[in-house]
Design a protein around this motif. Structure first.
Motif, short mmCIF file in Angstrom:
data_model
loop_
_atom_site.label_atom_id
_atom_site.label_comp_id
_atom_site.label_asym_id
_atom_site.label_seq_id
_atom_site.Cartn_x
_atom_site.Cartn_y
_atom_site.Cartn_z
N PHE A 154 0.88 -1.18 0.00
CA PHE A 154 0.00 0.00 0.00
C PHE A 154 0.91 1.22 0.00
O PHE A 154 1.70 1.40 0.93
CB PHE A 154 -0.91 -0.04 1.24
N GLN A 163 7.14 5.94 -4.21
CA GLN A 163 6.76 5.09 -3.07
C GLN A 163 6.23 3.75 -3.57
O GLN A 163 6.50 2.71 -2.98
CB GLN A 163 5.69 5.78 -2.23
N ALA A 215 -9.14 0.97 3.39
CA ALA A 215 -9.30 0.09 4.54
C ALA A 215 -9.92 -1.25 4.13
O ALA A 215 -9.59 -2.30 4.68
CB ALA A 215 -10.16 0.76 5.60
N PHE A 232 3.66 -1.26 3.87
CA PHE A 232 2.78 -0.08 3.90
C PHE A 232 3.63 1.17 4.11
O PHE A 232 4.54 1.19 4.93
CB PHE A 232 1.77 -0.21 5.04
N GLY A 234 2.69 5.13 5.07
CA GLY A 234 1.58 6.03 5.39
C GLY A 234 1.67 6.46 6.84
O GLY A 234 2.76 6.51 7.41
N VAL A 238 -2.56 4.17 10.95
CA VAL A 238 -2.95 3.14 9.97
C VAL A 238 -1.90 2.03 9.94
O VAL A 238 -2.23 0.84 9.91
CB VAL A 238 -3.15 3.76 8.55
N GLN A 241 -2.41 -0.35 12.73
CA GLN A 241 -3.59 -1.21 12.48
C GLN A 241 -3.23 -2.35 11.52
O GLN A 241 -3.54 -3.51 11.77
CB GLN A 241 -4.62 -0.36 11.74
N LEU A 242 -2.55 -2.00 10.43
CA LEU A 242 -2.22 -3.02 9.43
C LEU A 242 -1.19 -4.01 9.98
O LEU A 242 -1.28 -5.22 9.74
CB LEU A 242 -1.70 -2.37 8.14
N GLY A 258 4.98 7.59 9.61
CA GLY A 258 5.23 9.02 9.73
C GLY A 258 6.48 9.34 10.54
O GLY A 258 7.03 8.50 11.25
N CYS A 290 7.39 12.46 4.55
CA CYS A 290 7.54 11.84 5.87
C CYS A 290 8.84 12.26 6.54
O CYS A 290 8.94 12.28 7.76
CB CYS A 290 7.43 10.33 5.77
N PHE A 389 2.82 17.32 8.64
CA PHE A 389 2.64 16.91 7.24
C PHE A 389 2.07 18.06 6.40
O PHE A 389 1.03 17.94 5.75
CB PHE A 389 1.72 15.68 7.16
P1 NAD Z 1 -4.89 8.96 5.48
O1 NAD Z 1 -4.40 8.24 6.69
O2 NAD Z 1 -6.34 8.94 5.15
O3 NAD Z 1 -4.14 8.39 4.17
C1 NAD Z 1 -2.73 8.28 4.05
C2 NAD Z 1 -2.41 7.15 3.07
O4 NAD Z 1 -2.70 5.90 3.68
C3 NAD Z 1 -3.26 7.20 1.80
O5 NAD Z 1 -2.45 6.88 0.71
C4 NAD Z 1 -4.35 6.16 2.03
O6 NAD Z 1 -4.75 5.56 0.81
C5 NAD Z 1 -3.64 5.15 2.90
N1 NAD Z 1 -4.53 4.47 3.84
C6 NAD Z 1 -5.34 5.04 4.76
N2 NAD Z 1 -5.99 4.09 5.45
C7 NAD Z 1 -5.59 2.89 4.95
C8 NAD Z 1 -5.90 1.52 5.27
N3 NAD Z 1 -6.72 1.20 6.28
N4 NAD Z 1 -5.31 0.56 4.54
C9 NAD Z 1 -4.44 0.86 3.56
N5 NAD Z 1 -4.10 2.13 3.22
C10 NAD Z 1 -4.66 3.12 3.92
O7 NAD Z 1 -4.42 10.45 5.64
P2 NAD Z 1 -4.25 11.63 4.62
O8 NAD Z 1 -4.94 12.84 5.19
O9 NAD Z 1 -4.52 11.26 3.22
O10 NAD Z 1 -2.71 11.81 4.79
C11 NAD Z 1 -2.16 12.41 5.95
C12 NAD Z 1 -1.38 11.48 6.81
O11 NAD Z 1 -0.89 10.40 6.06
C13 NAD Z 1 -0.17 12.22 7.32
O12 NAD Z 1 -0.37 12.64 8.64
C14 NAD Z 1 0.97 11.27 7.19
O13 NAD Z 1 1.30 10.71 8.43
C15 NAD Z 1 0.46 10.15 6.36
N6 NAD Z 1 1.22 9.97 5.12
C16 NAD Z 1 2.47 9.50 5.27
C17 NAD Z 1 3.25 9.31 4.15
C18 NAD Z 1 4.66 8.78 4.27
O14 NAD Z 1 5.41 8.91 3.34
N7 NAD Z 1 5.01 8.13 5.40
C19 NAD Z 1 2.73 9.61 2.90
C20 NAD Z 1 1.43 10.09 2.79
C21 NAD Z 1 0.66 10.26 3.94
#
Ligand code: NAD
Length: 485
Positions: A154, A163, A215, A232, A234, A238, A241-242, A258, A290, A389
């Motif tokens: 993901f 990514q 999700a 993953f 993100g 999340v 959870q995963l 993050g 990140c 972020f």
């Molecule tokens: P968000 O948590 O809704 O989504 C962030 C990412 O996670 C998205 O690409 C989304 O598709 C994915 N995602 C969310 N829930 C998921 C699940 N249950 N299973 C699989 N994938 C899932 O938040 P947002 O408002 O879109 O982004 C903000 C937050 O996301 C930030 O605070 C940051 O921490 C995080 N983020 C981190 C990175 C990174 O490079 N580490 C990149 C993008 C977003």
């Protein structure tokens, strides 16, 4: 360039078992340009049957791909790298359209993607085992490494190409097959990449790309007994959870989560260089990175000088549509991020901070937020505890290196960290004692394909890139053989 700009946004599809499934064949969602709120295209969502088909295709393909010659895997990755370089400008334009970053930044991402492909193409030919000296001469002891199996990954929207590609390169290079759910917000580059892998001769089922409600898709794929590994990138909540779900089914994970990166500016540093570099670096992808420096600790003697130079440089990052010449900072990915910025600024001010520049959403369409700097931020403000972020910078002062290290290490995050100092002794102290997966002194030297990227504490598990890149996609098998005397 002008001709390319008139190119239509591409048709979007899934890629399952070697077949493209278009938006006309499934229910789905619109893809929005965050610079103006307009709809660019429609993205199909996977049905449960599509996910079953992706799992079955990846399983069937694994039986052949796992035994494939690493030279062939390398050749495919290298061919795709060539295509990425040839078609760079189209990828760039569409990343700017659906993700929002300025064209110049999208060019850096695309060039980096080709680098990643080439580096993995080289490194996947060197997945070695080892031999262990036996206790008796008739025994031979070897350790071999074998691909883990079908993987589910993901990837997020902030670097939609890189990514996703990091996960594709590591999985395919090690002989695994993959079902990837990239970010729905910025899908064009991953659809293009699927086409390139097909053109490069990748057998059907080795790479599958699906879209949907994140999700729901992650829950379905991680529970499947056929999926053996989960990766993953993100947010921390999340990711936890995963990882918990994967743990319940005893699956390995790579979690790139993050960060809340401290940057320590010591009083012996080149202050002008630090302010100029940090303003440009913090502005990248409007702070939606990140590894973005997000807690600025400035030593007391140079606080005012740094603050003045930094505020001036950061405030001058021109914001606008990434397609326009002269734009230095694009929009945020969506309005949720703008709302998050508004509330962290209000909270910091309530906790005693002074707004030095920015702080608001500019007039007009698009998910923009001004480059913002807050002075005198207290450690109790939300922005010092939670990853912002976005383009908001908290400045705070410190007296001694011991004190700043204690404060820098006081949050549960541990991804990137930065320091500026001319003192070798301080640099050594900082690099040794900061609780972080990556530390870089006096410059920004992170996220290259040949260097490991990963966090400690809540920021994640495992590394992507570097010679570590294949570790999480390989099992270790010990073999002991005795010759029949
Ligand atoms: P968000 O948590 O809704 O989504 C962030 C990412 O996670 C998205 O690409 C989304 O598709 C994915 N995602 C969310 N829930 C998921 C699940 N249950 N299973 C699989 N994938 C899932 O938040 P947002 O408002 O879109 O982004 C903000 C937050 O996301 C930030 O605070 C940051 O921490 C995080 N983020 C981190 C990175 C990174 O490079 N580490 C990149 C993008 C977003």
């Amino acid at each position: 360039m002008n001709d390319l700009r008139t190119q239509a946004y591409p048709a979007l599809s899934m890629y399952i078992g070697g077949r493209f499934i278009g938006a006309d064949e499934r229910e789905g969602q619109p893809v929005i340009n965050p610079a103006n709120g307009k709809t660019l295209g429609k993205l199909p969502h996977a049905t449960k049957e599509d996910l079953d088909h992706a799992i079955a295709s990846a399983q069937t393909a694994f039986e052949t791909w796992r035994w494939s010659n690493p030279m062939n895997r390398s050749a495919i990755l290298r061919r795709v790298a060539g295509m990425v370089r040839e078609r760079a400008e189209t990828l760039v334009l569409n990343i700017t359209r659906d993700q929002g970053k300025p064209l110049a930044e999208a060019r850096i991402e695309v060039a980096g993607a080709a680098d990643h492909l080439e580096w993995h193409a080289e490194e996947c030919r060197r997945i070695y085992g080892r031999s262990i000296p036996p206790r008796v001469p008739s025994v031979r002891q070897t350790v071999i490494r074998q691909p883990v199996g079908v993987c589910a990954a993901f990837s997020p929207w902030n670097f939609p190409l890189n990514q996703g590609l990091r996960k594709i390169c590591a999985a395919l290079g090690s002989g695994c097959t993959l079902i990837l759910k990239p970010a729905e917000e910025a899908p064009s580059c991953m659809v293009a990449i699927a086409g390139m892998f097909e053109e490069a001769g990748l057998p059907p089922g080795v790479l599958n790309i699906v879209w949907g409600v994140p999700a729901e898709i992650s829950d379905y794929l991680i529970r499947s007994p056929i999926v053996r590994k989960v990766s993953f990138t993100g947010s921390v909540p999340v990711g936890k959870q995963l990882a918990a779900l994967a743990g319940a089914h005893m699956k390995r994970v790579t979690m790139e989560l993050g960060g809340h990166s401290p940057v320590i500016i010591c009083d012996d540093a080149d202050i002008e260089k630090a302010a100029t570099l940090l303003a440009a670096y913090k502005g990248l992808n409007a702070g939606q990175v990140c590894m973005s420096p997000s807690r600025f600790f400035v030593q007391e003697g140079v606080f005012d000088e740094f603050s003045e130079l930094f505020v001036k440089a950061f405030a001058s990052r021109t914001i606008g549509d990434g397609m326009e010449e002269g734009t230095l900072m694009g929009p945020l990915a969506h309005d949720r991020r703008v709302e998050a910025m508004t509330s962290i600024v209000a909270d910091a001010v309530e906790h005693g901070a002074t707004l030095l520049t920015g702080g608001a959403r500019p007039e007009g369409p698009g998910s923009f937020f001004q480059p913002t700097v807050l002075g005198g931020v207290t450690d109790s403000a939300m922005i010092m505890r939670e990853e912002p972020f976005g383009p908001v910078v908290p400045l705070t002062s410190f007296a001694t290196v011991d004190e700043v290290l204690q404060r820098a290490n006081s949050v549960p995050y541990g991804l990137a960290s930065y320091a500026f100092t001319r003192s070798l002794e301080r640099a050594h102290q900082i690099t040794t004692r900061l609780e972080a997966g990556m530390v870089t002194i006096n410059h920004f030297g992170l996220a290259l394909p040949e260097t490991p990227l990963g966090g400690v504490k809540d920021s994640g598990l495992g590394s992507e890139g570097g010679t570590e890149t294949f570790d999480a996609y390989l099992t270790t098998k010990f073999i002991s053989e005795q010759t029949v005397a």
